[in-house]
Motif scaffolding. Structure first.
Motif, mmCIF file in Angstrom:
data_model
loop_
_atom_site.group_PDB
_atom_site.id
_atom_site.type_symbol
_atom_site.label_atom_id
_atom_site.label_comp_id
_atom_site.label_asym_id
_atom_site.label_seq_id
_atom_site.Cartn_x
_atom_site.Cartn_y
_atom_site.Cartn_z
ATOM 1 N N LYS A 13 0.833 -1.204 0.000
ATOM 2 C CA LYS A 13 0.000 0.000 0.000
ATOM 3 C C LYS A 13 0.867 1.254 0.000
ATOM 4 N N SER A 14 1.809 1.312 0.956
ATOM 5 C CA SER A 14 2.666 2.485 1.058
ATOM 6 C C SER A 14 3.623 2.566 -0.133
ATOM 7 N N PHE A 15 4.159 1.416 -0.545
ATOM 8 C CA PHE A 15 5.108 1.390 -1.669
ATOM 9 C C PHE A 15 4.469 1.930 -2.947
ATOM 10 N N LEU A 16 3.281 1.467 -3.265
ATOM 11 C CA LEU A 16 2.634 1.886 -4.506
ATOM 12 C C LEU A 16 2.189 3.351 -4.437
ATOM 13 N N ASN A 17 1.737 3.792 -3.270
ATOM 14 C CA ASN A 17 1.362 5.208 -3.124
ATOM 15 C C ASN A 17 2.566 6.117 -3.333
ATOM 16 N N GLN A 18 3.691 5.759 -2.705
ATOM 17 C CA GLN A 18 4.895 6.585 -2.832
ATOM 18 C C GLN A 18 5.500 6.479 -4.240
ATOM 19 N N SER A 19 5.392 5.283 -4.848
ATOM 20 C CA SER A 19 5.914 5.108 -6.212
ATOM 21 C C SER A 19 5.129 5.955 -7.206
ATOM 22 N N LEU A 20 3.817 6.085 -6.966
ATOM 23 C CA LEU A 20 2.998 6.927 -7.835
ATOM 24 C C LEU A 20 3.499 8.369 -7.814
ATOM 25 N N GLU A 21 3.835 8.870 -6.638
ATOM 26 C CA GLU A 21 4.356 10.240 -6.533
ATOM 27 C C GLU A 21 5.690 10.374 -7.260
ATOM 28 N N LYS A 22 6.509 9.342 -7.197
ATOM 29 C CA LYS A 22 7.799 9.379 -7.902
ATOM 30 C C LYS A 22 7.579 9.393 -9.416
ATOM 31 N N LEU A 23 6.645 8.538 -9.884
ATOM 32 C CA LEU A 23 6.360 8.492 -11.321
ATOM 33 C C LEU A 23 5.910 9.865 -11.827
ATOM 34 N N LYS A 24 5.104 10.536 -11.047
ATOM 35 C CA LYS A 24 4.592 11.855 -11.454
ATOM 36 C C LYS A 24 5.702 12.902 -11.553
ATOM 37 N N SER A 25 6.806 12.635 -10.835
ATOM 38 C CA SER A 25 7.918 13.600 -10.865
ATOM 39 C C SER A 25 8.934 13.301 -11.971
ATOM 40 N N PHE A 26 8.821 12.118 -12.605
ATOM 41 C CA PHE A 26 9.802 11.726 -13.622
ATOM 42 C C PHE A 26 9.631 12.559 -14.894
ATOM 43 N N LYS A 27 10.750 12.825 -15.526
ATOM 44 C CA LYS A 27 10.738 13.493 -16.830
ATOM 45 C C LYS A 27 10.270 12.498 -17.893
ATOM 46 N N GLU A 28 9.317 12.897 -18.709
ATOM 47 C CA GLU A 28 8.808 12.006 -19.752
ATOM 48 C C GLU A 28 9.654 12.108 -21.012
ATOM 49 N N PRO A 29 9.735 11.018 -21.790
ATOM 50 C CA PRO A 29 9.179 9.691 -21.520
ATOM 51 C C PRO A 29 10.064 8.934 -20.524
ATOM 52 N N TYR A 30 9.458 8.016 -19.798
ATOM 53 C CA TYR A 30 10.220 7.266 -18.792
ATOM 54 C C TYR A 30 9.834 5.784 -18.790
ATOM 55 N N TYR A 31 10.712 4.984 -18.209
ATOM 56 C CA TYR A 31 10.440 3.577 -17.951
ATOM 57 C C TYR A 31 10.545 3.355 -16.449
ATOM 58 N N GLY A 32 9.416 3.026 -15.824
ATOM 59 C CA GLY A 32 9.405 2.744 -14.401
ATOM 60 C C GLY A 32 9.185 1.258 -14.162
ATOM 61 N N PHE A 33 10.102 0.625 -13.453
ATOM 62 C CA PHE A 33 10.020 -0.811 -13.157
ATOM 63 C C PHE A 33 9.769 -0.987 -11.669
ATOM 64 N N LEU A 34 8.579 -1.500 -11.307
ATOM 65 C CA LEU A 34 8.171 -1.617 -9.911
ATOM 66 C C LEU A 34 8.080 -3.094 -9.511
ATOM 67 N N VAL A 35 8.594 -3.417 -8.335
ATOM 68 C CA VAL A 35 8.545 -4.787 -7.816
ATOM 69 C C VAL A 35 7.863 -4.769 -6.455
ATOM 70 N N THR A 36 6.716 -5.446 -6.329
ATOM 71 C CA THR A 36 5.986 -5.469 -5.062
ATOM 72 C C THR A 36 6.583 -6.514 -4.119
ATOM 73 N N LEU A 37 6.082 -6.550 -2.876
ATOM 74 C CA LEU A 37 6.747 -7.374 -1.864
ATOM 75 C C LEU A 37 5.813 -8.081 -0.879
ATOM 76 N N THR A 38 4.694 -7.458 -0.503
ATOM 77 C CA THR A 38 3.931 -7.931 0.655
ATOM 78 C C THR A 38 3.405 -9.355 0.503
ATOM 79 N N SER A 39 3.051 -9.773 -0.702
ATOM 80 C CA SER A 39 2.482 -11.119 -0.892
ATOM 81 C C SER A 39 3.560 -12.192 -0.966
ATOM 82 N N HIS A 40 4.658 -11.976 -0.250
ATOM 83 C CA HIS A 40 5.778 -12.918 -0.259
ATOM 84 C C HIS A 40 5.480 -14.121 0.634
#
Length: 630
Positions: free
Chosen positions: A394-421
């Protein structure tokens, strides 16, 4: 014949004397054979051949032979220590098998430090029954001390050496015959070790580790030498042919200039999609998004010893995992023609994001090797909610969204989740999800964990849509690897109302979902083509009009190739499934076993060769060599 006569009989005296002088050897040999046979049944109960006793006995004889060099008391100590070591190796191998569905190798041991932080996972695969392998060690300890006190006569070194050579040659001869037979039945199996479980059931655990040690050392020596030019050209020609355009141009360049967001989801297996438990959807959010995406429902994971890191490695490079251990560790010094690198050449900003420690799976090194501009790990996030191994999804994806919004376009964002380990116990207190009759079971815990992650993914994807980010982005979302280990297969089969529990049924469920989302939900629909993690990069290369130079996968949107090769040598060709550990073929249409044809045999040999090509490419850093020669 009375008891007194038997006691005075010379043959009886000789036999009694022999037993008295060699009880330690006889006992050790018997115990080791029993333990290794028991281990073999644990990993392969459905297809274990009784013939495996002979290599097991031969390897035990070789171990015993070395003890004969020592004086009697030292011999007893040697055998006792050997018993302890073999027992601990068997327990470690069983735990490794339960988690990774594979056999421990030297390369995997070398990667042990990468497993820091998964103590809960390791603990969950431990079994009280494993103490069986240590029981004799505790029972025999006082007996060993008593026996050593009674030892008097000592054989001269010459006799001890003769005994050593005789027993060693006997054990080695049996092994040589077994190895020769294995080489005929399964060529390259002893050298490539493409299917370690099957190999172990053919030659026994002790022999497996001897072969693995030999291969590891010889490979290290061999790889220190330059690969022949002929072999380099052979691999280069294969890649050139594999990366040729099929002539079809479905969606070629469709995503050019658009942002790319790739989400790798921990332990997301395909069987939960559009499935219910106790009348409730397990993944209601992903089910909703499946209808808005191009959904691949025959998409297989291909991970090996590197597990999650292997999924990242294949998806970003279209290269097979390391033969043993983790490519993220073993080959972090290599040059890669990665997805991030190719997009950077088109002026994309590239970043990887994960809520765990930066050094886990050597990511801080490997992301640089793959040419990501930045890696946002644990220290780049506010760890305001920790579940399981790290920052909550929950926190990871919320914070990652804010980071994506700050990236200069075009960008490639690679996200890896964790909690369902694995082992899926960390999310019980985070939201109620009634799994009914599965409450408290392994699969019940998984369903709760993936339901939690599904909720967070739903919020994240909805936010991307609502905030307009999807209007200029392509999203790829997929699962990294299995959720239900083979040890818990019966729970999965029961959940799916499967009557059969054979290898074909097992393989049916070794799929992970792949969702490709285009702006305005364009191209939504289900794609039934057989495909795999190796194919993601070639497919994205087509969409983003990127060069294809060193990829072993295929473009899923063009051509009719449905090849799926697994690291253990098993494969799918669109019509048939080959299960390497039993050397068995199945028809994908009927699920029935079929006989090996010359065509299938040639296919098997070609796919084995393909795995070896990739091994050579990685071992000799050939992408660096090829690019320098251009």
């Amino acid at each position: 014949m009375n008891l007194e006569y038997i006691k005075n009989n010379k043959l009886f005296k000789v036999l009694l004397n022999f037993l008295n002088n060699n009880i330690d050897i006889i006992l050790f040999f018997t115990l080791i054979c029993i333990k290794v046979m028991s281990y073999a049944r644990n990993i392969s109960s459905s297809y274990l051949s009784g013939l495996v006793f002979f290599p097991i006995a031969a390897s035990a004889l070789i171990l015993v032979s070395f003890s004969l060099i020592f004086k009697k008391k030292s011999r007893v100590t040697f055998l006792y220590i050997a018993d302890v070591v073999v027992s601990l190796i068997l327990i470690a191998d069983l735990m490794y098998y339960r988690y990774f569905k594979d056999i421990t190798t030297l390369a995997a041991v070398k990667n042990a430090k990468l497993l820091q932080g998964v103590s809960d996972s390791v603990g969950s695969v431990a079994n009280i029954k494993d103490l069986y392998y240590l029981l004799d060690i505790f029972i025999l300890l006082p007996a060993v001390r008593f026996y050593k006190r009674r030892i008097k006569n000592i054989k001269p070194i010459s006799k001890r050496l003769v005994s050593f050579l005789a027993m060693f040659i006997l054990g080695a001869s049996v092994n040589a015959a077994i190895f020769r037979w294995v080489s005929k039945v399964q060529p390259t199996l002893l050298t490539a070790m493409s299917n370690r479980i099957y190999l172990t059931t053919m030659i026994g655990n002790i022999n497996f580790h001897m072969v693995d040690s030999y291969n590891y050392i010889s490979t290290s020596v061999k790889n220190s030498k330059k690969l022949s030019e002929d072999r380099e050209n052979e691999i280069k020609n294969f890649l050139e042919n594999n990366n040729k355009s099929t002539g079809e141009i479905n969606l070629k360049g469709e995503a050019e200039g658009k942002n790319l967001i790739v989400i790798q989801v921990e332990a997301l297996q395909n069987f939960v999609i559009n499935q219910k438990v106790n009348g409730q959807e397990i993944t209601p959010n992903l089910n909703r998004w499946v209808n808005k995406c191009m959904y691949f429902d025959n998409y297989f994971y291909q991970v090996a010893g590197g597990n999650t890191s292997d999924a990242e490695f294949m998806s970003n490079n279209s290269l097979y995992p390391a033969q043993s251990g983790s490519a993220y560790y073993t080959y972090s010094g290599n040059k890669y023609d990665s997805l991030a690198s190719a997009l950077k050449d088109k002026n994309y900003y590239t970043a990887a994001m994960h809520g765990n420690s930066e050094g886990f799976w050597n990511r801080n090194v490997m992301y640089k090797a793959q040419n990501f501009d930045d890696f946002f790990g644990e220290h780049s996030f506010n760890i305001d909610e920790k579940i399981g191994l790290g920052l909550s999804d929950k926190s990871f994806l919320n914070q990652s969204l804010e980071k994506l919004k700050s990236f200069k376009e075009p960008y490639y964002g690679f996200l890896v989740t964790l909690t369902s380990h694995f082992p899926y116990e960390a999310v019980d207190k985070y939201g109620e999800f009634d799994v009914g009759e599965y409450e408290g079971t392994f699969i019940g815990k998984y369903l709760k964990a993936i339901h939690y992650t599904d909720a967070q993914l739903g919020e994240f994807l909805d936010a991307l849509e609502q905030q307009g980010i999807m209007d200029n982005s392509v999203i790829a979302l997929y699962g990294d690897h299995f959720a239900i280990p083979k040890d818990n297969a019966e729970e999965l089969f029961k959940f799916e109302n499967e009557e059969e529990s054979d290898d074909f049924t097992w393989f049916k469920y070794q799929k992970v979902p792949l969702l490709l989302h285009f702006p305005q939900d364009e191209y939504a629909g289900v794609n039934h083509k057989y495909s795999c993690q190796m194919d993601l990069y070639p497919t994205l290369a087509n969409l983003y009009n990127l060069p294809r130079n060193y990829m072993f996968g295929k473009d899923m949107l063009n051509g009719d190739d449905e090849k799926v090769i697994f690291r253990n040598g098993s494969f799918i060709d669109g019509k048939n499934l080959y299960v390497s550990w039993t050397n068995t073929y199945y028809s994908l249409e009927s699920g029935e076993k079929i006989n090996e044809t010359e065509e299938l045999k040639e296919e098997k040999n070609q796919y084995t060769k393909e795995l070896q090509y990739c091994d050579d490419l990685l071992n000799h850093n050939l992408i660096k060599t090829f690019t320098e020669k251009k």
